[in-house]
Write an enzyme that holds these catalytic residues in place. Sequence first.
Site, PDB file in Angstrom:
ATOM      1  CG  HIS A 119      -5.407  -2.571  -0.410  1.00 29.73           C
ATOM      2  ND1 HIS A 119      -4.475  -2.127  -1.319  1.00 29.73           N
ATOM      3  CD2 HIS A 119      -5.236  -1.853   0.713  1.00 29.73           C
ATOM      4  CE1 HIS A 119      -3.762  -1.156  -0.751  1.00 29.73           C
ATOM      5  NE2 HIS A 119      -4.207  -0.971   0.477  1.00 29.73           N
TER       6      HIS A 119
ATOM      7  CB  SER B  46      -0.957  -0.031   1.203  1.00 30.76           C
ATOM      8  OG  SER B  46      -1.972   0.941   1.068  1.00 30.76           O
TER       9      SER B  46
ATOM     10  CD  GLU C 226      -2.301  -2.646  -4.109  1.00 30.74           C
ATOM     11  OE1 GLU C 226      -3.478  -2.939  -3.793  1.00 30.74           O
ATOM     12  OE2 GLU C 226      -1.641  -1.791  -3.511  1.00 30.74           O
TER      13      GLU C 226
END
Length: 309
Positions: A278, A111, A208
């Site tokens: 995620h 992330s 992502e």
Amino acid sequence: MERIKPKRLLPGDTVAVTAPASWGDRDKTEAAAGYLERLGLNVILGETTRKKHGYLAGTDAERADELNRLFADESVKAIVCARGGYGTGRIAPMLDYAAIRANPKIFWGYSDITFLHSAIGRYAGLVTFHGPMLIDLGREDLHPATLEGFRMMLEPVVPAYGEELSPLQVLVEGEAEGELTGGNVSLLTSTLGTPYEIDTRGKILFLEDIDEEPYRLDRMFNQLKQAGKFDDAAGIAICDFHNCEPNKRKESLTLEQVIGDHILTSGKPTLAGFRIGHCSPNAAVPVGIRARLSTRKKLLEGLEPGVQA
């Protein structure tokens, strides 16, 4: 810069948990540490796991200083990020990359940690790991495959990502080899124009994100495309885009259309559907190893482990 790998962990080795981005729940962090302890590791929690500075886990100086200290500390063999959120780009200029290269150790997170993967890879040449945060280990629905990824810390595992966890879709046929790089699209885009800009030349790029509507991804993909990041790549792996559906705008392009407009036009071999990001399970990826993407085999496979034997 020539890539270097951290050493694998041995039973009893110390893993430090730090929060280089946003703060999280201290109690949940302590509870999640038990998963690593059950792997035979000694876990210590950094001071940033109990600090709050707005949405950050302490000031920029506090977060950067802790990360620098942990890399310099010879007793610490691995660094796992407590959570993501926001803020790693703020501390990238404050890190001692020469010291990081001189003290190679496992660095783990995803992330917002994407910015640090890019920065550390560029200026320290260290293979790092895009994998679940410590806080992810405290989820009630923790998938066994998510926890299994941490085995990369303990063994020189050569990773392979096929259809065991999810069906994969061939978007552009072909095969490519190159260094594995990528991560969260929002963070990769934020590196553009900085000294830590993502380098995709001849590499396999994995992507992502979470909670980004198609119109926002349209803007980010367009910027990455115009910066040459898709044309420069050898191949592209489309990973999980959790909850990236139209919400604000009733009339919208789909995520698939946006990917088609900006990524598939590069003509590079592209495979979609990887459970990386995620999502649950969240498969771990060593950033910086040599890898091969094959649409014929529907496989993204490492050509080497992420740690030294």
